[in-house]
Scaffold this active site. Sequence first.
Site, PDB file in Angstrom:
ATOM      1  N   TYR B 150       0.831  -1.208   0.000  1.00 62.74           N
ATOM      2  CA  TYR B 150       0.000   0.000   0.000  1.00 62.74           C
ATOM      3  C   TYR B 150       0.870   1.264   0.000  1.00 62.74           C
ATOM      4  CZ  TYR B 150      -3.304   3.356   2.206  1.00 62.74           C
ATOM      5  OH  TYR B 150      -4.086   4.449   2.508  1.00 62.74           O
ATOM      6  N   ASP B 235      -1.844  -5.686   9.476  1.00 66.16           N
ATOM      7  CA  ASP B 235      -2.921  -4.790   9.083  1.00 66.16           C
ATOM      8  C   ASP B 235      -4.023  -5.673   8.510  1.00 66.16           C
ATOM      9  OD1 ASP B 235      -4.573  -3.168   7.441  1.00 66.16           O
ATOM     10  OD2 ASP B 235      -3.014  -1.642   7.365  1.00 66.16           O
ATOM     11  N   ILE B 237      -7.303  -4.766   7.875  1.00 63.52           N
ATOM     12  CA  ILE B 237      -8.474  -3.914   7.642  1.00 63.52           C
ATOM     13  C   ILE B 237      -9.442  -4.473   6.599  1.00 63.52           C
ATOM     14  CG2 ILE B 237      -7.247  -1.834   8.389  1.00 63.52           C
ATOM     15  CD1 ILE B 237      -7.135  -0.927   5.496  1.00 63.52           C
ATOM     16  N   LYS B 275     -13.123  -0.085   5.473  1.00 58.75           N
ATOM     17  CA  LYS B 275     -13.198  -0.980   4.320  1.00 58.75           C
ATOM     18  C   LYS B 275     -14.340  -1.983   4.462  1.00 58.75           C
ATOM     19  CE  LYS B 275      -9.539   1.111   2.832  1.00 58.75           C
ATOM     20  NZ  LYS B 275      -9.679   2.162   1.823  1.00 58.75           N
TER      21      LYS B 275
END
Lengths: 486, 486
Positions: B150, B235, B237, B275
Amino acid sequence: MAFKGGDLLSEKAAGDGHGESSSYFDGWKAYDMNPFDLRHNRGGVIQMGLAENQLTLDLVEEWSKNHPEASIGTAEGVSQFKRIANFQDYHGLPEFREAMAQFMGQVRGRKATFDSDRVVMSGGATGAQETLAFCLANPGEAFLVPTPYYPAFDRDCCWRSGIKLLPIECHSFNDFRLTEEALVSAYDAARRQGIRVKGILITNPSNPLGTITDRGTLAMLATFATEHRIHLVCDEIYAGSVFAKPEYVSIAEVIERDVPGCNRDLIHIVYSLSKDFGLPGFRVGIIYSYNDAVVACARRMSSFGLVSSQTQYFLARMLSDEEFIGHFLKESTRRLAARHERFTSGLREVGIGCLRGNAGLFTWMDLRGMLREKTPEAELELWRVIIHKVKLNVSPGTSFHCREPGWFRVCHANMDDETMEVALDRIRGFVRQHQRRAKAERWAAKGQLRLSLPRHGAAAAASPYLALSSPMSLLSPQSPMVHAAS
Amino acid sequence: MAFKGGDLLSEKAAGDGHGESSSYFDGWKAYDMNPFDLRHNRGGVIQMGLAENQLTLDLVEEWSKNHPEASIGTAEGVSQFKRIANFQDYHGLPEFREAMAQFMGQVRGRKATFDSDRVVMSGGATGAQETLAFCLANPGEAFLVPTPYYPAFDRDCCWRSGIKLLPIECHSFNDFRLTEEALVSAYDAARRQGIRVKGILITNPSNPLGTITDRGTLAMLATFATEHRIHLVCDEIYAGSVFAKPEYVSIAEVIERDVPGCNRDLIHIVYSLSKDFGLPGFRVGIIYSYNDAVVACARRMSSFGLVSSQTQYFLARMLSDEEFIGHFLKESTRRLAARHERFTSGLREVGIGCLRGNAGLFTWMDLRGMLREKTPEAELELWRVIIHKVKLNVSPGTSFHCREPGWFRVCHANMDDETMEVALDRIRGFVRQHQRRAKAERWAAKGQLRLSLPRHGAAAAASPYLALSSPMSLLSPQSPMVHAAS
């Protein structure tokens, strides 16, 4: 599950930069362990360390109830739900920025105008201060801050950014006013130490003093900043909480009218809705900068602390209701003035003075006359008695970096009238008891007699506090405390 | 009003650490200048660079409408207005933390449990990542991150904290899976350069790959972290956006079941509602750490980016409605799967492949066969054509630090079905046109003839892109692009 091997965390995590390990948190701990409640715990600690405005929330609540369309969760507002829930542009909702810009003007009596394109969101004033620190200074560089100042600035400005705050010493002899002489002295001292000064940070209205900065001083600051090419950050989060004359003057007004040669690229305002509106839970901090590059950079940094779009949407509607805001500000002023008057006049009944203030949610209370000696240690000693015996969580001046011992910040807008009266009674009872003891001791000293004073419990018996003198205003000229407390 | 004397700002403000000056923002600019609209601007640029979930917001909206008591601005909820508006404890509302802990378990199929006392708020995942960087590493120290990753991690983790991200190179030959060999190689390389590695940062499910990390790899990472005493930040998410087999595995489950010797003090999870729930506007980021000291420090830092109490209150009610959440997750999975299937099968019709993914709001699209040559420059050249001619804002692999040119992340959950079909038509049209040209060029080359191809405008005529080859799957063995694209 203690973490072994502290070097695995960062120095920031392992260090004390957040300030919460300080002894000043003792008052909060005492409150948390035994919070006062009018009905259920009248013997508990009353929270007077929290600058929170509970006097006008009923007005906001009422507006909210009458405007269901301002909530995206209601039948009236739900058509906006998807758009708002998905909205993550760090510029913020245009209607929110516009409402905020107009509100900032209204709060300042329309004597300055604000451009919505310069309104940058951040996570409360806390986030706003940190963002400005990151934008304006490198680690090791410094801002000058007049003392006494808000203790959490050390966390907000310094902890993660690595910048320094250097004090500009202010004194009670001129009501803690910031003078050019003190500013120059602090600036020169920093330079002698090889520290690059990048700005001046003030609170106007002042936290903890509850006073405002006059026009001449603001003009002096803007001129000094321009001449020395350093920034001027004005924290104006109590701008809407000025309840008496003299009238409030914002830096926004001063640079428009009074300092034509001012380099506006150096001027930045911090605002918030936590104090004037009593909405700290909503986490609305605002950076208003006259510098395009700072606006751009701060906006990028605002990704770390944007205001919830649900909250932006609600506030956009409320803040743009100019009629309501006008009514709110008027009523808020009236209630703050009444509370301040009731509290300070109640203190005067027992001879306790306060710095003459006209703003904020607190009073800067003068207990210099009650100190055993004129030292920070004696101040903390008195403070601990106030917390643990009188059961009031007030904040000692040393926690605000005040160099002159004996001052205390007392918040009085975060409670109802009845609780405030209980707090006042406790202070007065404490002071009267102290006065009786001091008088008895003076008699004893005069007659070379040792009187046996009544004592309340073992802790009190062990406390050196029992040797305390009476408040300054009641001292006889012969008292050994006059000098110590001047 | 340009700011003269850039040294007056900080190096961070003057620098490019935020990443927004990068050419990768060209796509966003193109979209912003001419955004597609089904009714009003069908010729505009379609936003496929935004990993946003618009597929299930109707469910959240519906719940919200049916639960007015969850909004403090309604007649049903207003009794809580004052309490909530004033609530600023950085621990968060207890009911919010509890609902979030139970929700995190529900999203992960109840295969792991979460303790509400370890739930720390932050300003979105953006703020969560920065907070962890500040807690775990000093400036100059590094996290290892598998590529592609990302792009905004560079801003989130590094910009203000001063830490570094070092790539762990992953490759298409094994579907970009993270291997122990690649991890060790990156770790050793960092040490050879004298850089202290403080952690590994992964996204699981992966952004941009849309794949999940298997149990064995997670166990390898937890073991490596324990052995080398470095942190593992996961992470997660997109944990609730896994729409097909294999089943999702969270690090929470792995450390409970698969790595009994794991040092849990090294394990940290980042979560968010942006998200899985499609609520990026609400700015809900969560740090879930198994390390007490990190929980304490991150909580203190959360003062810079707390979740609005209005939003906490609303979400506490919604997330604790387990029946609704169960229905939501099931329906979300169904819709994401349908969207993914429709989009990828549409691409297959013209021979465009994607990495086989089962999670996330995007697809990792393979256009290696369309590159003029196997270089980052050729990838960007192709990308600019897609933005400006095809009018789709997709994201090039190089912006994700992918070392292998020709991959693109295409988001497809931030639009309705009809818009997605328009986007699909555009891609297919573009690919077919390209295929025809490539075929004609091959014929021309065979016959030693120069064919005059139809050209669309001066810019196209000047573009070297016209020499592009056909997609890999359609290439004849003789094509000079086969090697370049393998």
